[in-house]
Scaffold this motif. Structure first.
Motif, mmCIF file in Angstrom:
data_model
loop_
_atom_site.group_PDB
_atom_site.id
_atom_site.type_symbol
_atom_site.label_atom_id
_atom_site.label_comp_id
_atom_site.label_asym_id
_atom_site.label_seq_id
_atom_site.Cartn_x
_atom_site.Cartn_y
_atom_site.Cartn_z
ATOM 1 N N ARG A 96 19.830 24.020 67.450
ATOM 2 C CA ARG A 96 21.051 24.348 66.716
ATOM 3 C C ARG A 96 20.739 25.609 66.169
ATOM 4 O O ARG A 96 19.967 25.758 65.194
ATOM 5 C CB ARG A 96 21.622 23.512 65.678
ATOM 6 C CG ARG A 96 22.690 23.724 64.886
ATOM 7 C CD ARG A 96 23.204 22.466 64.004
ATOM 8 N NE ARG A 96 23.812 21.370 64.869
ATOM 9 C CZ ARG A 96 23.552 20.090 64.605
ATOM 10 N NH1 ARG A 96 22.327 20.101 63.721
ATOM 11 N NH2 ARG A 96 23.946 19.216 65.171
ATOM 12 N N ILE A 97 21.597 26.661 66.239
ATOM 13 C CA ILE A 97 21.434 27.974 65.640
ATOM 14 C C ILE A 97 22.603 28.544 64.966
ATOM 15 O O ILE A 97 23.965 28.803 65.612
ATOM 16 C CB ILE A 97 20.889 29.245 66.834
ATOM 17 C CG1 ILE A 97 19.779 28.364 67.842
ATOM 18 C CG2 ILE A 97 20.687 30.175 66.403
ATOM 19 C CD1 ILE A 97 19.602 29.138 68.908
ATOM 20 N N ARG A 98 22.182 28.819 63.774
ATOM 21 C CA ARG A 98 23.466 29.438 62.695
ATOM 22 C C ARG A 98 23.242 31.082 62.994
ATOM 23 O O ARG A 98 22.069 31.413 63.129
ATOM 24 C CB ARG A 98 23.368 28.735 61.484
ATOM 25 C CG ARG A 98 23.600 27.393 61.358
ATOM 26 C CD ARG A 98 23.482 26.798 59.908
ATOM 27 N NE ARG A 98 24.661 27.798 58.949
ATOM 28 C CZ ARG A 98 25.608 27.439 58.886
ATOM 29 N NH1 ARG A 98 26.430 26.492 59.609
ATOM 30 N NH2 ARG A 98 26.341 28.225 58.153
ATOM 31 N N THR A 99 24.162 31.529 62.844
ATOM 32 C CA THR A 99 24.135 33.014 63.026
ATOM 33 C C THR A 99 25.012 33.890 61.662
ATOM 34 O O THR A 99 25.288 35.287 61.827
ATOM 35 C CB THR A 99 25.066 33.539 64.167
ATOM 36 O OG1 THR A 99 26.427 33.265 63.933
ATOM 37 C CG2 THR A 99 24.513 32.654 65.323
ATOM 38 N N SER A 100 24.757 33.464 60.735
ATOM 39 C CA SER A 100 25.455 33.924 59.363
ATOM 40 C C SER A 100 24.761 35.009 58.901
ATOM 41 O O SER A 100 25.339 35.946 58.045
ATOM 42 C CB SER A 100 26.066 32.974 58.351
ATOM 43 O OG SER A 100 24.737 32.150 57.878
ATOM 44 N N GLN A 101 23.350 35.011 58.774
ATOM 45 C CA GLN A 101 22.796 36.007 57.823
ATOM 46 C C GLN A 101 22.578 37.304 58.318
ATOM 47 O O GLN A 101 22.175 37.431 59.506
ATOM 48 C CB GLN A 101 21.127 35.438 57.554
ATOM 49 C CG GLN A 101 20.436 36.291 56.504
ATOM 50 C CD GLN A 101 21.094 36.196 55.097
ATOM 51 O OE1 GLN A 101 21.323 35.039 54.689
ATOM 52 N NE2 GLN A 101 20.989 37.300 54.375
ATOM 53 N N VAL A 102 23.202 38.526 57.818
ATOM 54 C CA VAL A 102 23.222 39.775 58.103
ATOM 55 C C VAL A 102 21.879 40.318 58.305
ATOM 56 O O VAL A 102 21.133 40.107 56.928
ATOM 57 C CB VAL A 102 24.249 40.708 57.415
ATOM 58 C CG1 VAL A 102 24.209 42.187 57.834
ATOM 59 C CG2 VAL A 102 25.755 40.052 57.833
ATOM 60 N N THR A 103 21.371 41.089 58.912
ATOM 61 C CA THR A 103 20.147 41.795 59.008
ATOM 62 C C THR A 103 20.037 43.108 59.735
ATOM 63 O O THR A 103 21.169 43.440 60.283
ATOM 64 C CB THR A 103 18.886 41.053 59.471
ATOM 65 O OG1 THR A 103 17.649 41.497 59.277
ATOM 66 C CG2 THR A 103 19.009 40.533 61.084
ATOM 67 N N THR A 104 18.924 43.705 60.013
ATOM 68 C CA THR A 104 18.750 44.716 60.827
ATOM 69 C C THR A 104 17.742 44.690 61.869
ATOM 70 O O THR A 104 16.706 44.018 61.513
ATOM 71 C CB THR A 104 18.204 46.170 60.109
ATOM 72 O OG1 THR A 104 19.289 46.516 58.895
ATOM 73 C CG2 THR A 104 18.224 47.163 60.997
ATOM 74 N N PRO A 105 18.145 44.804 63.124
ATOM 75 C CA PRO A 105 17.269 44.193 64.285
ATOM 76 C C PRO A 105 15.973 44.989 64.214
ATOM 77 O O PRO A 105 15.794 46.475 63.775
ATOM 78 C CB PRO A 105 17.853 44.798 65.629
ATOM 79 C CG PRO A 105 19.634 44.754 65.229
ATOM 80 C CD PRO A 105 19.349 45.041 63.843
#
Length: 323
Positions: A96-105
Motif C-alpha cells: 500500500r503506497i500513500r502519495t501525500s508528502q510533497v518533496t523534490t525528486p
C-alpha cells in the motif's frame, strides 16, 4: 506540506509501474487507486505453477513493479510511503503506497526514472568488454539500498554457477509440465500483450555454453539464428537475508533498482532464474554462515539493444476503489 496526487496522475504512475520485469513477462500484478493511495496486488492467476509453485518469483516480479511505482510517484514530487504486506486478512495485497508528502525528486530518482522505458531483458550475445569496477560498486550499492546484497562471482564461482544453471535447465526440461508451461507463455497470438514474443527470444547459443532459457524450445521461430555468446560472462548473485514473502518483495525492489542502475550505465542485463527454480540447486547458492538466500542471478555486460516485450492494457491491471 501534504497533498494527494489526483486519479489521472496516479493512473499514469501505474502505467509506468507496469513496465517492470516479470517471469516470462507474465505481469502478475493488479493495482487499485483509493484517493491518494495505490494498492498493489499479486495476480495469482498468472503464477507459473511449474517454475514457481511457491509464488516466490511472482512476488519478486510484483516487488519490481512496487519499486517502479515508487520512482514514478517520486517524479511527481511526492515521497511514497510504502507498507509491504500490510493486511494479513488480504494475502494478495502486496503493498500500500500513500502519495501525500510533497518533496523534490532527487537526482538519483530522476536518473533511474529516466531509463524505466529503456530497460529490457537482453538475451543477445554480450561483448567481451569488462564491466568497470566502479559500476559494479554502484550496482552493489543499489541492491544494498533495498536491503539486499549483490555479489559479483569470481572466475571459479562463475563457472560453478554456469554449471548449476545447466544442471537446473536439464532438470526443468525433464519435468513433465515444463514445456507445456513454456509453450503457454511463448505461443504467438495476434494482439497478445503478455508472454515472450519471438522478437525477444534472442539467438540460439551455438556452443550451448551459456544457460539462457530457450524460449524457442516449444514454438521455434524460422528466422532465429545461432550465435556465439561470451565465453566468460559477468554474473552476479542477488540475495536477501531470510526467505519469506516479505524478503521476496524486497528482492524484487532490489532487482529493479539494480537493473535500472545497470541500464543507466548502458549495461545489458539478463536475469538467469533456472538455478533458483530448483530447490536443491538453489540451496547450493545459499550461504548458511550469513543466512543470505539467493533470489536471482543476473548476467551483465554490453550488447546491442534488445526488443521490448508487450504490456497488458491498463484496463486489465487497474481497478478503482477498494475490492
Amino acid at each position: 506540506m501534504t497533498t494527494s496526487l489526483d486519479m489521472q496522475t496516479l493512473t499514469t504512475c501505474v502505467q509506468t509501474a507496469a513496465l517492470a520485469p516479470s517471469l516470462h513477462n507474465s505481469q502478475p500484478w493488479r493495482f487499485q487507486i483509493d484517493g491518494g493511495t495505490v494498492e498493489v496486488f499479486a495476480d495469482r492467476g498468472r503464477q507459473l505453477e511449474v517454475l514457481d509453485p511457491s509464488g516466490r518469483e511472482l512476488l519478486i516480479s510484483v516487488g519490481a513493479a512496487v519499486f517502479t511505482l515508487r520512482l514514478a510517484i517520486g517524479m511527481q514530487a511526492r515521497t511514497p510511503q510504502v507498507i509491504i504486506l500490510p493486511d494479513p486478512a488480504r494475502p494478495e495485497l502486496v503493498a500500500r503506497i500513500r502519495t501525500s508528502q510533497v518533496t523534490t525528486p532527487s537526482v538519483q530518482v530522476r536518473d533511474l526514472a529516466a531509463v524505466i522505458s529503456s530497460r529490457h531483458t537482453n538475451r543477445r550475445p554480450f561483448t567481451n568488454a569488462v564491466v568497470p569496477a566502479d559500476v559494479m560498486e554502484q550496482l552493489c550499492a543499489a541492491a544494498a539500498h533495498e536491503g539486499a546484497t549483490l555479489t559479483q562471482a569470481g572466475a571459479v564461482t562463475r563457472d560453478a554457477i554456469v554449471g548449476l544453471a545447466q544442471t537446473a535447465e536439464a532438470r526443468l526440461r525433464a519435468h513433465g509440465g515444463y514445456r507445456a508451461e513454456l509453450g503457454q507463455w511463448t505461443q504467438p497470438r495476434p494482439y497478445r500483450r503478455d508472454g515472450i514474443p519471438p522478437t525477444a527470444y534472442g539467438p540460439w547459443d551455438a556452443l550451448e555454453q551459456l544457460p539462457l532459457r530457450d524460449f524457442g524450445l516449444v514454438h521455434p521461430h524460422p528466422q532465429r539464428t545461432a550465435a556465439r555468446f561470451e565465453a566468460h560472462p559477468t554474473i552476479a548473485v542477488l540475495a536477501t537475508e531470510g526467505d519469506t514473502p516479505a524478503a521476496w518483495v524486497r528482492a524484487g525492489q532490489a532487482l529493479q533498482r539494480v537493473l535500472l542502475t545497470a541500464t543507466r550505465h548502458h549495461l545489458a542485463t539478463t536475469p538467469i532464474s533456472q538455478p533458483v527454480e530448483i530447490p536443491a540447486v538453489r540451496d547450493l547458492l545459499t550461504d548458511p554462515a550469513t543466512g543470505r538466500t539467493a533470489q536471482m542471478i543476473i548476467r551483465l555486460g554490453y550488447a546491442a539493444p534488445a526488443a521490448a516485450t508487450p504490456r497488458r492494457p491498463l484496463t486489465d491491471i487497474l481497478e478503482n476503489g477498494r475490492a
